[in-house]
Design an enzyme around this catalytic site. Structure first.
Site, PDB file in Angstrom:
ATOM      1  CD  GLU A 134      92.576 115.997 -45.985  1.00  0.00           C
ATOM      2  OE1 GLU A 134      92.290 114.825 -46.328  1.00  0.00           O
ATOM      3  OE2 GLU A 134      93.672 116.533 -46.242  1.00  0.00           O
ATOM      4  CG  HIS A 176      91.120 113.031 -49.908  1.00  0.00           C
ATOM      5  ND1 HIS A 176      91.610 112.533 -51.091  1.00  0.00           N
ATOM      6  CD2 HIS A 176      92.030 113.953 -49.495  1.00  0.00           C
ATOM      7  CE1 HIS A 176      92.759 113.124 -51.382  1.00  0.00           C
ATOM      8  NE2 HIS A 176      93.026 113.995 -50.428  1.00  0.00           N
ATOM      9  CG  HIS A 205      87.148 109.555 -54.458  1.00  0.00           C
ATOM     10  ND1 HIS A 205      88.384 109.869 -54.989  1.00  0.00           N
ATOM     11  CD2 HIS A 205      86.646 108.570 -55.252  1.00  0.00           C
ATOM     12  CE1 HIS A 205      88.607 109.123 -56.053  1.00  0.00           C
ATOM     13  NE2 HIS A 205      87.576 108.319 -56.224  1.00  0.00           N
TER      14      HIS A 205
END
Length: 599
Positions: A390, A393, A396
């Site tokens: 996570e 993510h 990103h």
């Protein structure tokens, strides 16, 4: 197995909750922003019939961008509040309110897409020359215009926009049933202690070394789902029907083509994945045979697939230890990456532990203030890897939001799972590098093998199931619970092979998969995993040049199409090569595990 009582939301310590006040300091501020979105949509609507000059087009695009940002923020806040406690009716009302507002705004500006489509290519090229500020929107305009054949008249677009709230109903119904209404019978361990079965605790129970606990939890969960099979079949059929409606309205050949075209991914990528995995199913069958041998069971059941083969090496990983290990693993990505990770850990980007009513699973939601990460940490190796996943993510999103304008910041779902899985691969390599104990190494390799099984093979099986039920519906077949159970059972038999007893209970697993309501999302876990394996290998072997390319990819948002973004990082997903290479690694790890445990 001792199990702590699951707290209410009010009992959770603040430092273990996410700082939603960073997004909106109060509900009043949220309401002000939501009202502003409606007012801006009214202003944008005044441009109907006027997008025939550069200045007007720029002014409209600026308004649309601001509306989109507000709706993302208000929707994100409402969703996070709901997910903290899905039984809280006030939070449910926030989601309904923002959903209705988004549909209303979408309807008001629905005219713009056909108007922009109608502009001649030469005329539009002239607009960019006349108004250089319009360059900010060139990529998004071009991306919309590539779908020209699937855009309808202004009146028809308004009608489709108005259907948006209705189209979300299947997912909402499934979510409420799964997260708020369904409860599962508790079970007992060998000591007579009562263990709660929830969607959040299920996998940790499946990892138990006690086979009776695994079997009892398995039956508790799936016998409960069996009791609502007709309701969930109806919800899933409604999901497929709404996909068919929109695909047909927009003149696509299939729901799959319509869903993938939204992110500019060729259908061949989906087909290539399933074909490549089918060709490499013997590797999974080989792993199942090894698991059966190492567990020493006469029959390998579906409830035996998650427990570690090397039980002696099982370890407890606290949240603090998990953070430390993830930080160490990503050191190869440089000081900047680590600094962002540390900022997230220290400034409450994360909602850490399970509480009563909390949404199951984990996710990261990117926002311009910073990402928000939902976890249900269980002090297991699996939860440690979920944290790495996570936060991949999250970073990103953070880098894309920091580097790109709002209109180009939101990366598409095809690349969404790459950064998360790359973090997991780097964590695994880091842990293996530091491990000298053979049993611990075997345990980690087993965990790595499970990532291949659950992410590449299992998610591809999900993707095939989703494709097949859509195709069946498009042929006019009814998606009854009996049909869905039969298809799901056959796929499990095909994928897991002759050494696994495919228990009848697993036929109901499709009922608990929320991703079947996300419009052909799951295949990207498998393609993302394959790409991540290639990227992590390149980073570890080449160092700085690979890291530079990778950080460029993370900062790319949606500034290019997803295939091109990955090519820039060194991976070509137009071919099955990354999938086959990843599964070749899987095969070699099976051999290594067999050798380690045979010594």
């Amino acid at each position: 197995m001792a199990q702590q009582k699951i707290p209410t939301r009010a009992e959770v310590e603040v430092q273990n909750t996410w700082a939603l006040e960073d997004l909106y300091p109060s509900l009043e501020a949220w309401n002000v922003d939501l009202k502003k979105a409606s007012e801006l949509a009214d202003k944008a609507a005044s441009y109907q019939g006027k997008l025939n000059n550069a200045k007007a087009l720029l002014e409209y695009c600026t308004l649309e961008e601001e509306i989109g940002e507000i709706l993302r923020s208000t929707s994100g806040y409402a969703s996070c509040k709901k997910d903290e406690d899905t039984t809280n009716s006030a939070s449910q009302a926030l989601v309904a309110q923002v959903t209705a507002a988004a549909v209303e705004c979408s309807g008001k500006i629905a005219f713009s897409t056909p108007e922009i489509m109608a502009i001649e290519d030469d005329t539009l090229a002239g607009y960019y020359t006349q108004c250089p500020e319009l360059e900010r929107y060139r990529r998004s305009i071009a991306d919309s215009r590539r779908m020209k054949d699937h855009v309808l008249s202004a009146a028809e677009e308004r009608l489709l926009a108005a259907a948006g709230e209705m189209a979300e109903s299947p997912e909402v119904i499934h979510s409420m049933l799964d997260n708020a209404d369904l409860t599962f019978p508790s079970i007992k361990n060998a000591q007579g202690e009562e263990l709660q079965v929830t969607n959040g605790s299920f996998i940790s129970l499946m990892e138990s070394p006690d086979r009776d606990v695994r079997k009892a939890a398995f039956e508790s969960l799936y016998h409960t789902y069996a009791g609502v099979k007709n309701t969930t079949a109806s919800a899933l059929a409604a999901q497929v029907n709404q996909l068919k409606f929109f695909a047909k309205a927009r003149k696509y050949n299939s729901t799959l083509e319509a869903s993938l075209d939204a992110t500019n991914v060729p259908v061949e990528v989906y087909d290539n994945l399933i074909q490549a995995v089918h060709e490499d199913l013997p590797y999974l069958h080989k792993y199942m045979a090894l698991r059966k041998k190492l567990l020493g069971v006469d029959e390998l059941h579906m409830y035996d697939l998650y427990t570690p083969i090397v039980a002696e090496a099982d370890v407890t990983v606290t949240f603090e230890q998990a953070k430390e290990n993830v930080m160490k693993a990503v050191a190869v990505l440089g000081d900047e990456y680590q600094a962002i990770l540390k900022e997230g850990f220290e400034n409450r980007w994360l909602d850490v532990y399970e509480n009563q009513g909390k949404r199951s699973g984990a996710y990261s939601a990117g926002h311009r203030v910073h990402p928000f990460v939902l976890l249900n940490h269980k002090d297991t190796l699996n939860s440690e890897f979920t944290l790495a996943h996570e936060m991949g993510h999250a970073i990103h999103s953070y880098l894309s939001n920091r580097t790109q304008t709002p209109v180009d910041a939101n990366y598409v779902i095809f690349v969404a799972e790459v950064a998360s899985t790359c973090n997991e691969a780097l964590l695994m390599q880091s842990l293996l590098k530091e491990t000298t104990d053979k049993k611990v190494r075997a345990y980690l390799i087993n965990y790595f093998l499970e990532q291949f099984r659950t992410t590449l093979y299992r998610q591809t099986m999900f993707a095939e199931f989703e494709m097949l039920i859509n195709q069946a519906s498009e042929r006019g077949e009814a998606l009854t619970s009996e049909m869905l159970n039969k298809l799901y059972h056959e796929l499990n038999v095909q994928y897991y092979g002759p050494d696994v007893v495919v228990d009848q209970e697993i036929d109901f697993e499709w009922e608990r998969i929320p991703h079947f309501y996300y419009n052909f999302y799951v295949f990207q876990y498998a393609t993302g995993f394959s790409a991540a394996m290639a990227l992590s290998e390149r980073i570890l072997k080449e160092g700085e040049p690979a890291v530079k390319d990778y950080l460029g990819f993370l900062s790319g948002g949606c500034s290019k199409d997803p295939i091109s973004l990955l090519q820039g990082a060194g991976v070509d997903m137009r071919t099955p090569k990354p999938v086959h290479e990843a599964l070749a690694l899987f095969n070699s790890l099976i051999d290594e595990l067999d050798e380690l445990l045979s010594e």
